[in-house]
Design a protein around this motif. Structure first.
Motif, short mmCIF file in Angstrom:
data_model
loop_
_atom_site.label_atom_id
_atom_site.label_comp_id
_atom_site.label_asym_id
_atom_site.label_seq_id
_atom_site.Cartn_x
_atom_site.Cartn_y
_atom_site.Cartn_z
N ASP B 531 3.04 32.18 23.86
CA ASP B 531 3.43 31.37 22.90
C ASP B 531 3.03 31.39 21.50
O ASP B 531 3.79 31.76 20.73
CB ASP B 531 3.31 29.84 23.56
N VAL B 532 1.77 31.34 21.43
CA VAL B 532 1.20 31.27 19.94
C VAL B 532 0.56 32.78 19.62
O VAL B 532 0.51 32.67 18.46
CB VAL B 532 0.02 30.21 20.02
N GLU B 535 -4.05 36.30 18.77
CA GLU B 535 -5.00 35.86 17.51
C GLU B 535 -5.03 34.34 17.29
O GLU B 535 -6.18 33.74 16.95
CB GLU B 535 -4.24 36.44 16.07
N ALA B 536 -3.98 33.56 17.74
CA ALA B 536 -3.92 32.07 17.60
C ALA B 536 -5.11 31.69 18.65
O ALA B 536 -5.72 30.67 18.56
CB ALA B 536 -2.71 31.60 17.80
N ALA B 538 -7.49 33.24 20.18
CA ALA B 538 -8.75 33.61 19.65
C ALA B 538 -9.28 32.65 18.71
O ALA B 538 -10.43 31.96 18.66
CB ALA B 538 -8.94 34.95 18.83
N LEU B 539 -8.34 31.93 17.79
CA LEU B 539 -8.90 31.02 16.82
C LEU B 539 -9.22 29.73 17.51
O LEU B 539 -9.97 28.89 17.32
CB LEU B 539 -7.70 31.00 15.78
N PHE B 540 -8.36 29.35 18.68
CA PHE B 540 -8.58 28.28 19.28
C PHE B 540 -9.94 28.26 20.01
O PHE B 540 -10.66 27.26 20.02
CB PHE B 540 -7.46 27.75 20.47
#
Lengths: 571, 571
Positions: B531-532, B535-536, B538-540
């Motif tokens: 969904d996100v 890379e998102a 990894a950021l979370f």
């Protein structure tokens, strides 16, 4: 004006080629807006000056920028980076580098007038597409070369200043295309260097320019509109003068595409979601410290200028005016678009500037007890569908009348609109005669509004012979932006910085948030930790470490990420 | 109903003490809502059942929860944690632990009916104040004890499930106070365990309860309203049924106070800011993985039910109805409050449920060409100031008529309101006879709405004898939430999970966002990266490492933070 009254010969000449003046001048090189006679008289009176003071301008920055600061970038890096964009889009001469070294805050203009050259990038690149951006960021990261991003150049927070040298990207030149337009979703995706006027031109001409069925607007019209770009709006969390209706930029962005040192980060274009933290809201406000914004997807709205309703009111007191504004924002009948309430000091100046002074309206006000030094001007517009704007104006009128206001027609608002983007042109004229005009803004709730208003003005006026005009703008049901415009006879940079620092101290001490829409940059960074708290600062630094472990992105104090503890203030 | 028609004896008896039934039953133990005769007939017909099938309920979970799973928490930890809240607010018996182990999604109910006990917390604590929360989090962090948070318990994403055992906090019992109310700012600060009804009671009684000058509302009314709490709304990014006007919870929150493993994180209560990334928007959606939400400050709005205008329309086709809805959302005259458009399959069921079936309205529709299987029901309300709601309803009518709709009065909307919070009560009745009813929702833009609608329904119907009703709700100018309700004769957990997984695959494949307002939890987590983006994710994970380096907060798959790669789907 009396027939023989002296009036300064405001500068309108050619800007000398490669001069400091050609850099510091606001806006269109051939366009001017001079202080009118009433403002001129006010300046003389306030600063105890006579006409002779205005006979000879000073510190105009007419000299050529000296080419005596060679780029310190190693030759191999220079060549490698130039190869990415091509020789026509890479510059190392001082003039090109200085042109995008500073923004437009007072200390930037003062430095240019004094010929102070500092914090230059070593190389200016004008990338053509996303691929080039990716290669530039990779190269800089691999070689630990600082990387700065210059958008429209209207930063008033030293946001673009290349404190550590290195490379600065001029985004305006090539990265200004429309990438896609979705009329069904009412969204447009544009490159970050697209300017405000070009975006609005495309949207308002959408039937021709985009093959759309009607005209659109983004509704984002900051005072810097003509010289700002979409990327700058987004990364600094900007707001347009119509934000009370259209929202701040963070309410308009539905997706972003960033080139970050170690990865690409693209957010999805969805109307809303419940799938973890909102990454768009992390990247907005990152001010170039986490990656380079390549493109943004923005909501667009139907452009229906014929439905716009204008209004203005004069209140007897600041308290009544504030109550009326709050009631309007909490009334549940929609929000005005432009909405601006001036305090007594600003109202007196505004009525001069807008030409109300001395008219029948002015006489009427005096007769009805709306006294100079007490009365307050509220002006605004309603945008939207015809019946909606008609009803909204009717409700605004009803509430204002209930609070004792006098309806001052839509004419004052029209007058404001006429100069909404052109007032910054007056800064050069005033500064040519040693008069500084600058602004600071902050976010307040209704509950702490008066503490901030009184406290900050008290500080501003602790310096004799200083004008401090204040207005509320960008309203919410919970509060508003409070905007301070201060004018003083002040030419020394140190004196200016001390005064500005005192105002920022005062804003923080009285409980406001340090910025509502200008961002933080390097200028307000010393106050950021006092604003958001130590734990938030630690979180920002954790984000920075994740995105940019080499600290190549906008280093040197932006958002206080690499600011030494000794430079923190107000904690 | 025909006089001798069989009608099941839906269960209404006493809930046996400490039984599975007493845990799985929705809402008030003494309250019931049974399927009406038309729905009963529809079930029989769709699933090829006869009355005899409905003579004997099955799998009702009437047995007592066995006390055969002792807490695995070491005695010293047990004692230390019990000492923090006191012995009356600490529980280790299985019944207490199971009561807050599951939420309310179908697999939770199925497990309770089958007596499957898994993922129990070892200890339930009912903290009294922020100080206790701080001490609990510190203790768990120091001793690497998993920590879960249970709010209202209405999670449909396995958000509260204690996959790793440890401690679960029951926030409802004591942490439900109003901390402050600011009428000028129109904000209220409440503890995270405050329930929806209690919040609305206080606000609507504000003159008495809060000493205010008028009544207020938060406007956040999810279907789970009666059994959800403020904390749950905030950390999952919930939305109420009136969100088209009032916004999602993330539009209402102005400040939050979290107890995180290594620090306290309090955000400031400001109307807007431009001082770095928005931390409120990081914490909302964190679903208990970054810290425990202690309190939230929410915007409140004037409560003016007398101004509410109701409407409903029937369209000849889904396409016409969607176009009308989009035009309403893009029309710039304000937004409806409740706003809900049912597709043909849901419309047919809804007209039965709301009692329109067989009325003169029904006859009128048939005569005018609004045919079953094609026609679509749009219903809603307008909230706000009187003139605003009057105009909004007028505009809605005008647009609907232009798209060929028949005005079906406000009565259908009233009928919907009557059962807006009570429909979940029917789940037990149907499940007592092997009929599963569950929902999934996702966020779509107008452009990909039909791809998702067609594609997901196609998958749902690939299983024979399955009802799949779909509606749009929670509208935006850019799109909406798309909500699927599926009903099938299905009793096996494995079969259910395979079917549900297939729907989630289909939602993702067709380009929707995995959740609009239910959150992700552990159930949808395998689809989150798809969904996100990687890379998102990894950021979370970087955020998680900063906030909770020991991974004590809601571990075991929530938001896919510690999900093994092998369990990822749809990438």
């Amino acid at each position: 004006m009396a027939k023989d009254e002296f009036y300064p010969k405001w500068f309108e000449g050619e800007l000398p080629g490669r001069s400091f003046r050609s850099i510091l001048k606001w806006g269109d090189p051939g366009e001017y807006k001079h202080p009118n006679h009433k403002l001129y008289r006010l300046m003389k009176k306030t600063f105890h000056l006579d006409d002779s003071w205005f006979e000879k301008p000073r510190g105009m920055g007419m000299t050529e920028v000296p080419e005596d600061r060679p780029s310190r970038l190693e030759q191999k890096h220079l060549e490698a980076l130039r190869d990415i964009v091509g020789p026509d889009d890479a510059f190392t001469d001082v003039y090109h580098r200085l042109r995008i070294a500073y923004g437009k805050t007072m200390v930037d203009l003062m430095r240019l007038r004094e010929g102070i050259i500092e914090n230059l990038p070593d190389l200016v690149l004008q990338p053509h597409d996303r691929g080039e951006l990716r290669r530039i960021v990779d190269y800089c990261d691999a070689n630990s070369i600082p990387l700065y991003v210059y958008g429209g150049g209207s930063s008033v927070t030293r946001g673009v200043e290349a404190m550590k040298g290195g490379v600065s990207l001029d985004m305006r030149v090539h990265l200004k295309r429309v990438l896609s337009f979705d009329e069904k979703n009412q969204t447009i995706t544009v490159e970050a260097g697209m300017s405000g006027p070009e975006l609005e031109r495309v949207l308002r001409d959408a039937p021709t320019a985009l093959g759309a069925s009607r005209a659109y607007t983004c509704g984002h019209l900051p005072q810097s509109f003509e010289y700002s770009v979409v990327g700058g709006w987004v990364v600094t969390r900007g707001a347009g003068q119509n934000s009370t209706y259209y929202g701040k930029i963070e309410d308009m962005v539905t997706a972003q595409d960033y080139v970050c040192p170690r990865f690409d980060l693209r957010t999805r274009d969805v109307p809303a979601a419940a799938d973890g933290p909102d990454i768009d809201q992390i990247m907005m406000g990152s001010e170039g410290t986490l990656g380079v914004l390549y493109s943004a997807t923005l909501k667009v709205r139907r452009y229906m200028p014929r439905n716009t309703r204008r209004f203005s009111f004069v209140f007897r007191t600041w308290d009544e005016a504030k109550e009326a504004a709050r009631e309007i924002m909490q009334g549940e009948f929609g929000y005005p678009s432009v909405f601006r309430l001036s305090d007594p000091e600003e109202t007196d100046v505004a009525l001069k500037l807008y030409g109300v002074d001395g008219t029948p309206l002015d006489a009427l006000m005096a007769a009805r007890g709306y006294k100079p030094g007490e009365r307050c001007l509220l002006l605004g517009t309603a945008d939207g569908e015809a019946g909606f704007t008609r009803h909204l104006k009717r409700m605004v009128k009803r509430i204002c009348h209930r609070h004792g206001a006098l309806y001052a027609t839509g004419w004052v608002q029209k007058s404001w609109e006429h100069s909404r983007f052109s007032d910054p042109y007056m800064r050069e004229d005033l500064q040519d005669y040693g008069i500084m005009i600058d602004t600071l803004e902050c976010s307040v709730t209704w509950s702490n509004l008066e503490t901030v208003h009184t406290g900050v003005r008290e500080f501003c006026h602790s310096r004799p012979d200083t004008i401090c005009m204040t207005h509320m703008s960008h309203f919410y049901p919970q509060g508003c932006n409070l905007y301070f415009i201060f004018i003083a006879k002040m030419e020394k940079i140190d004196e200016y910085l001390a005064y500005q620092g005192g105002i920022l101290d005062s804003i923080q001490k009285h409980g406001a948030t340090m910025s509502h829409h200008h961002g933080i940059g390097k200028m307000t960074a010393p106050w950021l930790e006092g604003d958001v708290g130590s734990e938030a600062m630690a979180l920002f630094r954790a984000l920075k470490a994740h995105f940019d472990p080499n600290n190549i992105m906008n280093p040197g104090g932006t958002l206080a990420l690499d600011l030494p503890d000794s430079e923190r203030r107000g904690i």
